[in-house]
Motif scaffolding. Structure first.
Motif, PDB file in Angstrom:
ATOM      1  N   TYR A   6       0.694  -1.144   0.054  1.00 51.55           N
ATOM      2  CA  TYR A   6       0.016   0.022  -0.184  1.00 51.55           C
ATOM      3  C   TYR A   6       0.822   1.266   0.076  1.00 51.55           C
ATOM      4  CZ  TYR A   6      -3.255   3.669   1.503  1.00 51.55           C
ATOM      5  OH  TYR A   6      -3.750   4.786   1.651  1.00 51.55           O
ATOM      6  N   THR A   7       0.435   2.197  -0.756  1.00 51.10           N
ATOM      7  CA  THR A   7       0.960   3.522  -0.780  1.00 51.10           C
ATOM      8  C   THR A   7      -0.270   4.483  -0.893  1.00 51.10           C
ATOM      9  OG1 THR A   7       1.287   4.018  -3.108  1.00 51.10           O
ATOM     10  CG2 THR A   7       3.154   3.020  -1.707  1.00 51.10           C
ATOM     11  N   ASP A   8      -0.294   5.587  -0.470  1.00 49.27           N
ATOM     12  CA  ASP A   8      -1.383   6.650  -0.522  1.00 49.27           C
ATOM     13  C   ASP A   8      -1.741   6.906  -2.093  1.00 49.27           C
ATOM     14  OD1 ASP A   8      -1.904   6.641   2.070  1.00 49.27           O
ATOM     15  OD2 ASP A   8      -0.186   8.661   2.418  1.00 49.27           O
ATOM     16  N   ALA A   9      -0.702   6.850  -2.740  1.00 47.81           N
ATOM     17  CA  ALA A   9      -0.894   6.905  -4.229  1.00 47.81           C
ATOM     18  C   ALA A   9      -1.736   5.801  -4.899  1.00 47.81           C
ATOM     19  CB  ALA A   9       0.471   6.895  -5.045  1.00 47.81           C
ATOM     20  N   LEU A  10      -1.599   4.614  -4.417  1.00 46.64           N
ATOM     21  CA  LEU A  10      -2.651   3.757  -4.818  1.00 46.64           C
ATOM     22  C   LEU A  10      -3.996   3.528  -4.216  1.00 46.64           C
ATOM     23  CD1 LEU A  10       0.128   0.712  -4.723  1.00 46.64           C
ATOM     24  CD2 LEU A  10      -0.956   2.073  -6.874  1.00 46.64           C
ATOM     25  N   ALA A  11      -4.215   4.348  -3.096  1.00 48.91           N
ATOM     26  CA  ALA A  11      -5.513   4.603  -2.503  1.00 48.91           C
ATOM     27  C   ALA A  11      -6.635   4.638  -3.564  1.00 48.91           C
ATOM     28  CB  ALA A  11      -5.651   5.427  -1.404  1.00 48.91           C
ATOM     29  N   HIS A  38     -11.249   5.921   3.509  1.00 45.77           N
ATOM     30  CA  HIS A  38     -10.005   6.168   4.344  1.00 45.77           C
ATOM     31  C   HIS A  38      -9.279   4.744   4.672  1.00 45.77           C
ATOM     32  CE1 HIS A  38     -11.895   9.858   5.547  1.00 45.77           C
ATOM     33  NE2 HIS A  38     -13.219   9.109   5.357  1.00 45.77           N
ATOM     34  N   PRO A  39      -8.759   4.350   3.647  1.00 39.66           N
ATOM     35  CA  PRO A  39      -8.048   2.810   3.901  1.00 39.66           C
ATOM     36  C   PRO A  39      -6.874   2.900   4.763  1.00 39.66           C
ATOM     37  CG  PRO A  39      -7.539   4.024   1.600  1.00 39.66           C
ATOM     38  CD  PRO A  39      -8.476   4.582   2.429  1.00 39.66           C
ATOM     39  N   ARG A  40      -5.928   3.952   4.785  1.00 44.00           N
ATOM     40  CA  ARG A  40      -5.005   4.165   5.977  1.00 44.00           C
ATOM     41  C   ARG A  40      -5.485   4.470   7.067  1.00 44.00           C
ATOM     42  NH1 ARG A  40       0.134   5.097   6.106  1.00 44.00           N
ATOM     43  NH2 ARG A  40       0.626   5.421   4.038  1.00 44.00           N
TER      44      ARG A  40
END
Length: 161
Positions: A6-11, A38-40
Motif C-alpha cells: 500500500y501507498t497513498d498513491a494507490l488508494a 479512508h484505507p490508511r
C-alpha cells in the motif's frame, strides 16, 4: 504479476476496484464507504495490510486487505480484481500474498473472511487456498455486512498458502 504494498498513491485503485465489484453485485454499505474512503486510517494505521497485484505492464489489477478486528484477529477483506483480470490467476496470487502477510503479523491467531454465496468463484478460490466454512466466525462477525451469508476461517499454522 507483481505484488505491491500500500501507498497513498494507490488508494484510488483500492477504492475503484472494490467499488466496482461491490456495486456490480451488491450495494455499498456504510462500512464499505468508510474503509474505501479512508484505507490508511481504517486499515493500515490500525496495524493492517493492503496489497495490490499489478500485471506485467505495471497496471494495478487487484487489491485486498487484512483488517484487524480485535487483538489477534484479522479479517481478509476488500479483495477484488478488475473484470479484465478475472481468470488470470491474479486473485490466487494476491490471496497467497495476503495469507503470507497474515502469518507474518505478530500475534495473529485468527484469519477470517466474510462473503456472500453470490461470490461463487471467490468462495472456490478461498476453499482451494485452505479456508473452511466456520459457523463460529459467522456468529461472531457475520453481522458486519448485510450481504454476508458465508464466513470462513484459515488455519494460520497450516503449511503453504
Amino acid at each position: 504479476m507483481r505484488i505491491l504494498p500500500y501507498t497513498d498513491a494507490l488508494a484510488p485503485a483500492f477504492r475503484a476496484i472494490n467499488e466496482a465489484w461491490i456495486r456490480d453485485m451488491f450495494v455499498l454499505e456504510d462500512h464499505d464507504r468508510h474503509v474505501l474512503s479512508h484505507p490508511r486510517e481504517a486499515i493500515v494505521d490500525r496495524g493492517g495490510v493492503i496489497l495490490f497485484v499489478a500485471d506485467d505492464a505495471g497496471q494495478v489489477i487487484g487489491t485486498g486487505a487484512l483488517m484487524p478486528t480485535e487483538p489477534g484477529v484479522v479479517e481478509l477483506t476488500k479483495m477484488g480484481v478488475t473484470a479484465q483480470a478475472r481468470g488470470t490467476g491474479a486473485g490466487a496470487a494476491l490471496l497467497a500474498a495476503l495469507i503470507e502477510q497474515a502469518r507474518a503479523l505478530p500475534g495473529i491467531r485468527t484469519l477470517y473472511l466474510l462473503t456472500s454465496r453470490k461470490c461463487e468463484a471467490a468462495i472456490h478460490l478461498y476453499e482451494r487456498a485452505g479456508f473452511v466454512h466456520d459457523a463460529d466466525i459467522m456468529a461472531r462477525y457475520g453481522g458486519a455486512y448485510a450481504r454476508c451469508d458465508v464466513a470462513m476461517r484459515y488455519a494460520l499454522d497450516q503449511p503453504g498458502a
